[in-house]
Design a protein around this motif. Sequence first.
Motif, short mmCIF file in Angstrom:
data_model
loop_
_atom_site.label_atom_id
_atom_site.label_comp_id
_atom_site.label_asym_id
_atom_site.label_seq_id
_atom_site.Cartn_x
_atom_site.Cartn_y
_atom_site.Cartn_z
N LYS A 133 133.66 -8.00 15.99
CA LYS A 133 134.44 -7.76 17.20
C LYS A 133 135.91 -7.53 16.86
N LEU A 134 136.31 -7.89 15.63
CA LEU A 134 137.70 -7.77 15.21
C LEU A 134 137.99 -6.45 14.49
N GLY A 135 136.95 -5.67 14.22
CA GLY A 135 137.12 -4.41 13.50
C GLY A 135 135.76 -3.87 13.09
N ASP A 136 135.80 -2.83 12.28
CA ASP A 136 134.56 -2.23 11.77
C ASP A 136 134.41 -2.62 10.31
N PHE A 137 133.42 -3.44 10.01
CA PHE A 137 133.20 -3.95 8.66
C PHE A 137 131.82 -3.55 8.17
N ASP A 138 131.68 -3.40 6.86
CA ASP A 138 130.40 -3.07 6.22
C ASP A 138 129.82 -1.76 6.75
N LEU A 139 130.64 -0.72 6.75
CA LEU A 139 130.16 0.60 7.15
C LEU A 139 129.36 1.27 6.04
N LYS A 140 129.59 0.85 4.79
CA LYS A 140 128.88 1.41 3.63
C LYS A 140 128.11 0.35 2.85
N THR A 141 128.40 -0.92 3.11
CA THR A 141 127.77 -2.02 2.37
C THR A 141 127.03 -2.91 3.36
N SER A 142 126.46 -3.99 2.85
CA SER A 142 125.82 -4.98 3.71
C SER A 142 126.14 -6.36 3.15
N SER A 143 125.94 -7.39 3.96
CA SER A 143 126.28 -8.76 3.56
C SER A 143 125.15 -9.72 3.92
N TRP A 144 124.74 -10.52 2.92
CA TRP A 144 123.81 -11.62 3.21
C TRP A 144 124.44 -12.54 4.23
N VAL A 145 123.65 -13.08 5.14
CA VAL A 145 124.11 -14.11 6.08
C VAL A 145 123.19 -15.31 5.97
N LYS A 146 123.65 -16.44 6.47
CA LYS A 146 122.86 -17.67 6.43
C LYS A 146 121.49 -17.40 7.07
N THR A 147 120.47 -17.65 6.30
CA THR A 147 119.11 -17.34 6.74
C THR A 147 118.45 -18.55 7.37
N PRO A 148 117.82 -18.40 8.54
CA PRO A 148 117.09 -19.52 9.14
C PRO A 148 116.03 -20.05 8.17
N GLU A 149 115.87 -21.36 8.15
CA GLU A 149 114.96 -22.02 7.21
C GLU A 149 113.53 -21.47 7.30
N LYS A 150 113.06 -21.17 8.49
CA LYS A 150 111.69 -20.67 8.66
C LYS A 150 111.51 -19.35 7.90
N ILE A 151 112.47 -18.46 8.02
CA ILE A 151 112.39 -17.17 7.32
C ILE A 151 112.46 -17.39 5.81
N ARG A 152 113.37 -18.29 5.40
CA ARG A 152 113.53 -18.53 3.96
C ARG A 152 112.28 -19.14 3.35
N ARG A 153 111.64 -20.06 4.08
CA ARG A 153 110.39 -20.68 3.58
C ARG A 153 109.31 -19.64 3.33
N LEU A 154 109.35 -18.56 4.09
CA LEU A 154 108.36 -17.50 3.95
C LEU A 154 108.76 -16.46 2.90
N GLY A 155 109.89 -16.70 2.22
CA GLY A 155 110.31 -15.82 1.13
C GLY A 155 111.36 -14.79 1.50
N GLY A 156 111.77 -14.77 2.76
CA GLY A 156 112.73 -13.76 3.20
C GLY A 156 114.15 -14.26 3.24
N ALA A 157 115.05 -13.34 3.43
CA ALA A 157 116.46 -13.63 3.66
C ALA A 157 117.01 -12.54 4.57
N VAL A 158 118.13 -12.83 5.22
CA VAL A 158 118.68 -11.96 6.25
C VAL A 158 120.03 -11.41 5.80
N PHE A 159 120.26 -10.14 6.13
CA PHE A 159 121.56 -9.53 5.87
C PHE A 159 121.95 -8.66 7.06
N CYS A 160 123.23 -8.33 7.15
CA CYS A 160 123.75 -7.54 8.26
C CYS A 160 124.64 -6.42 7.74
N ASP A 161 124.82 -5.42 8.57
CA ASP A 161 125.80 -4.37 8.33
C ASP A 161 126.13 -3.69 9.65
N ARG A 162 127.00 -2.69 9.59
CA ARG A 162 127.36 -1.94 10.79
C ARG A 162 127.10 -0.46 10.52
#
Length: 189
Positions: A133-162
Amino acid sequence: MMDNKKYQLSTESREELFRTLKERFEKNKNRHIGLEWAEVQAKLENNPEKLWSLHEMERTGGEPDVVGYEKKTGEYIFFDCSAESPKGRRNICYDREALESRKEHKPQNNAIDMAADMGIEILTEEQYRELQKLGDFDLKTSSWVKTPEKIRRLGGAVFCDRRYDTVFIYHNGAESYYTARGFRGSLRV
């Protein structure tokens, strides 16, 4: 852990970091409306271990800046505000378990351990959306974010970008890593 001499900055490094942070603070007033740099600096001077963490955020390309103030706790909130995911924190998998699960072609590190070593927290999805909301970030890259435990237990992880003027949340195997994916951190002072 953080009171060790290893986590203290030289006078020159402190002064340079304060100059950089102040300049960024003044240049991006939209990120912290109503806050004053002198108060932020005073708080940092009383918390040298936090100053070391900000130095690490800066050293790895995060360009930390104040993005809020929590009245209840009296804490200033810093996020990595670099346009793209911090260069010094890319090409890493999500956590130690993921790193150890790779049989070959292991990355150098992982997001969760790096954040802990720096004394910061990896952004949550909600914090990531607030940052966007403060600007445009990760227009060419992506960033890992804190992954919910349920997703992580199943082997996954979450990332975001714009992309396409929209913030996207995706998933990958936690052991995956890419040259254009890192992580963003937060620090409370």
